[in-house]
Each structure stands twice: as C-alpha cells, then as structure tokens.
Design a protein around this motif. Sequence first.
Motif, PDB file in Angstrom:
ATOM      1  N   ARG A  90       0.068 -55.823  44.336  1.00 57.98           N
ATOM      2  CA  ARG A  90       0.395 -54.617  43.581  1.00 57.98           C
ATOM      3  C   ARG A  90       0.663 -54.961  42.115  1.00 57.98           C
ATOM      4  NH1 ARG A  90       1.868 -49.946  46.327  1.00 57.98           N
ATOM      5  NH2 ARG A  90       2.079 -50.143  48.602  1.00 57.98           N
ATOM      6  N   TYR A  91       0.315 -54.058  41.244  1.00 56.82           N
ATOM      7  CA  TYR A  91       0.602 -54.235  39.820  1.00 56.82           C
ATOM      8  C   TYR A  91       2.099 -54.063  39.581  1.00 56.82           C
ATOM      9  CZ  TYR A  91       0.765 -53.246  34.819  1.00 56.82           C
ATOM     10  OH  TYR A  91       1.068 -53.257  33.481  1.00 56.82           O
ATOM     11  N   SER A  92       2.652 -54.876  38.714  1.00 57.88           N
ATOM     12  CA  SER A  92       4.058 -54.744  38.356  1.00 57.88           C
ATOM     13  C   SER A  92       4.259 -55.279  36.939  1.00 57.88           C
ATOM     14  CB  SER A  92       4.946 -55.518  39.345  1.00 57.88           C
ATOM     15  OG  SER A  92       4.600 -56.893  39.361  1.00 57.88           O
ATOM     16  N   GLU A  93       5.444 -55.025  36.386  1.00 64.36           N
ATOM     17  CA  GLU A  93       5.788 -55.494  35.045  1.00 64.36           C
ATOM     18  C   GLU A  93       7.153 -56.170  35.081  1.00 64.36           C
ATOM     19  OE1 GLU A  93       5.668 -52.140  32.463  1.00 64.36           O
ATOM     20  OE2 GLU A  93       3.478 -51.897  32.575  1.00 64.36           O
ATOM     21  N   ASP A  94       7.325 -57.160  34.217  1.00 65.92           N
ATOM     22  CA  ASP A  94       8.627 -57.816  34.142  1.00 65.92           C
ATOM     23  C   ASP A  94       9.565 -56.996  33.256  1.00 65.92           C
ATOM     24  OD1 ASP A  94       7.911 -58.318  31.500  1.00 65.92           O
ATOM     25  OD2 ASP A  94       7.286 -60.382  31.893  1.00 65.92           O
ATOM     26  N   LYS A  95      10.777 -57.492  33.023  1.00 66.40           N
ATOM     27  CA  LYS A  95      11.772 -56.744  32.261  1.00 66.40           C
ATOM     28  C   LYS A  95      11.324 -56.462  30.836  1.00 66.40           C
ATOM     29  CE  LYS A  95      15.732 -58.375  34.934  1.00 66.40           C
ATOM     30  NZ  LYS A  95      17.041 -59.118  34.892  1.00 66.40           N
ATOM     31  N   ALA A  96      10.462 -57.317  30.325  1.00 63.39           N
ATOM     32  CA  ALA A  96       9.971 -57.132  28.950  1.00 63.39           C
ATOM     33  C   ALA A  96       8.767 -56.191  28.882  1.00 63.39           C
ATOM     34  CB  ALA A  96       9.602 -58.480  28.345  1.00 63.39           C
ATOM     35  N   GLY A  97       8.331 -55.700  30.037  1.00 65.31           N
ATOM     36  CA  GLY A  97       7.193 -54.787  30.075  1.00 65.31           C
ATOM     37  C   GLY A  97       5.853 -55.468  30.141  1.00 65.31           C
ATOM     38  N   ASN A  98       5.863 -56.780  30.354  1.00 61.67           N
ATOM     39  CA  ASN A  98       4.608 -57.512  30.471  1.00 61.67           C
ATOM     40  C   ASN A  98       4.076 -57.421  31.891  1.00 61.67           C
ATOM     41  OD1 ASN A  98       4.741 -58.547  27.761  1.00 61.67           O
ATOM     42  ND2 ASN A  98       6.327 -59.965  28.479  1.00 61.67           N
ATOM     43  N   PRO A  99       2.762 -57.255  32.036  1.00 63.82           N
ATOM     44  CA  PRO A  99       2.191 -57.141  33.388  1.00 63.82           C
ATOM     45  C   PRO A  99       2.337 -58.435  34.174  1.00 63.82           C
ATOM     46  CG  PRO A  99       0.453 -57.349  31.766  1.00 63.82           C
ATOM     47  CD  PRO A  99       1.724 -57.182  30.992  1.00 63.82           C
ATOM     48  N   CYS A 100       2.635 -58.297  35.436  1.00 67.03           N
ATOM     49  CA  CYS A 100       2.656 -59.430  36.354  1.00 67.03           C
ATOM     50  C   CYS A 100       2.155 -58.909  37.698  1.00 67.03           C
ATOM     51  CB  CYS A 100       4.053 -60.045  36.471  1.00 67.03           C
ATOM     52  SG  CYS A 100       5.346 -58.889  36.946  1.00 67.03           S
TER      53      CYS A 100
END
Length: 263
Positions: free
Chosen positions: A156-166
């Motif tokens: 699944r697509y997700s983002e870290d706390k800084a808003g960067n995709p992971c």
Amino acid sequence: MAMFYLENRPHAKTKTGEHIATQNHFDYICREGKYEKLNQEREDLVYKSYGNMPEWASTPKEFWTEAENHRRVDGRAYREVKLALQEEFTLEENIELVENFCKKFHISDSHAYTYAIHDKAAAFDKSHRNIHAHIMFDERVIEDNRPLDADTYFKRYSEDKAGNPCGGYYKDRYLQDRQCILDMRKAWADMVNEKFQEKGMDIRISEKTLKQQYYDLKAEGKDEEAEYYNREPAPHMGKVYRNKKNIQKIDDYTRELEREIDD
C-alpha cells in the motif's frame, strides 16, 4: 462493418466470484502457457506489446505472476480495457489507435501494462472480422525517481511524517471512476472517427446508446433517421454466438431490419 465497443473492468472473476489468477489472464490474452494451443487452432493473436516493467521483472509474465503473489485475497492485481477495433483499418492503423489510446489515458507512460490484439472471423458472419484489443494494466502510478523491489512495489502507498512517499506506489482512483469510463468511450469514438475521416471513409461510430442517438436525432427534427436507432441493441459477441439457434435469430433480425430500412 464499423462498430463501437469499450469495456473498462477490474480484475476478472470466475462464475463463483473468485478472482482469476493474474498470470492466467495474461497467458490468455497473449496466448501463452496452456492457451498457446488456442492460438495455433485459431491463429487469432496478431500483435502483443508491453511496457514499464520494473527491473526485477525479466518478462511481462514474471511481473503479472508477482502481482498475483502479492494480491490480497479480496484484492485485484490489474484492470483491463477491451476495445473493438475496425476491420476497415490495417493492423498497423489499429495498433496506432491502441497506442494513442494508451498515451491519452497515461497507461503507456505511468503504468505497467500488456496489450494484445486478436483477429478472427466473426462468429455471426464469417465474411466479417472480430478484431479487438485487450489492454491489461496495473493501476499503480510508477514513480520514476523511486524504483521499488517486488516486495515493496505491491504494498500500500503511504507517507512518512515529513510527507515523503514510502511503501508502494499509489493507485490512480480516476481509472475506477464512472467518469473515466465515459471519457474513454468518448475519446475512443473520436479517435476512430478521425481515422475514418482521414481515410476518406463515410463511416462513423458512436459511444452513445441507440436510445440516446434516437432522442438526439428526434430533437433535431430528423425523424426518419432517428427510426434506424429505434430498436433493441444486438447482444454482445460472446457465448450467445456459440449457439447456432441464436446466430440464426440474430441473422433473421438483421435481415428484417435491413428490409425495413430499404422500404
């Protein structure tokens, strides 16, 4: 015999509602594996292509096999657009139309995809051709600057706390929307009609239903032309044509309609 048909559908299912194995669908449209013999019998596969495969997939089948391996039980691994092509066009012209369609909807630049073109005699009339394309693609939007391995690719697509995709790539929700289907239908009809015009052919197709075309012409005061569309649509070419009685009924109906038009 110009005709319009476009279907945008998610991962195919069996009659019992189970998802068909992704690699099996790939084999079917590309006439590989157990379906290779099918092409030898029919000689209907005339062209196939693919694009945007990640580095870890040496072949399209390897990609689709991994897509199936990482698919959730109730999830889908691909979406398919099926298009009716035109027997009035050459194979090269039909390929060009499919390629342009894939570009317009960003399939060929943003998604892993495979497509195949089948061409065989039409079941209802052997003097005509049943030419169509299967476009099979992953809904995930590829990020060129973020290559992923197979295990991460399908997460699944997700983002870290800084808003960067992971995690994995995100899925384009537009492709699932009804508006996308309407846009695809309109765009495909326009593309085909432009090709007819370019070739100097007085032929056109329409994405509109018979009922809508009937009402549009009535609104323009073209009552006689409208009557041509005041009828039930013929069934889609599928299992119905395997029954000889159904074929005869459709043939009788077509002849009757032609007589009414001539009169």
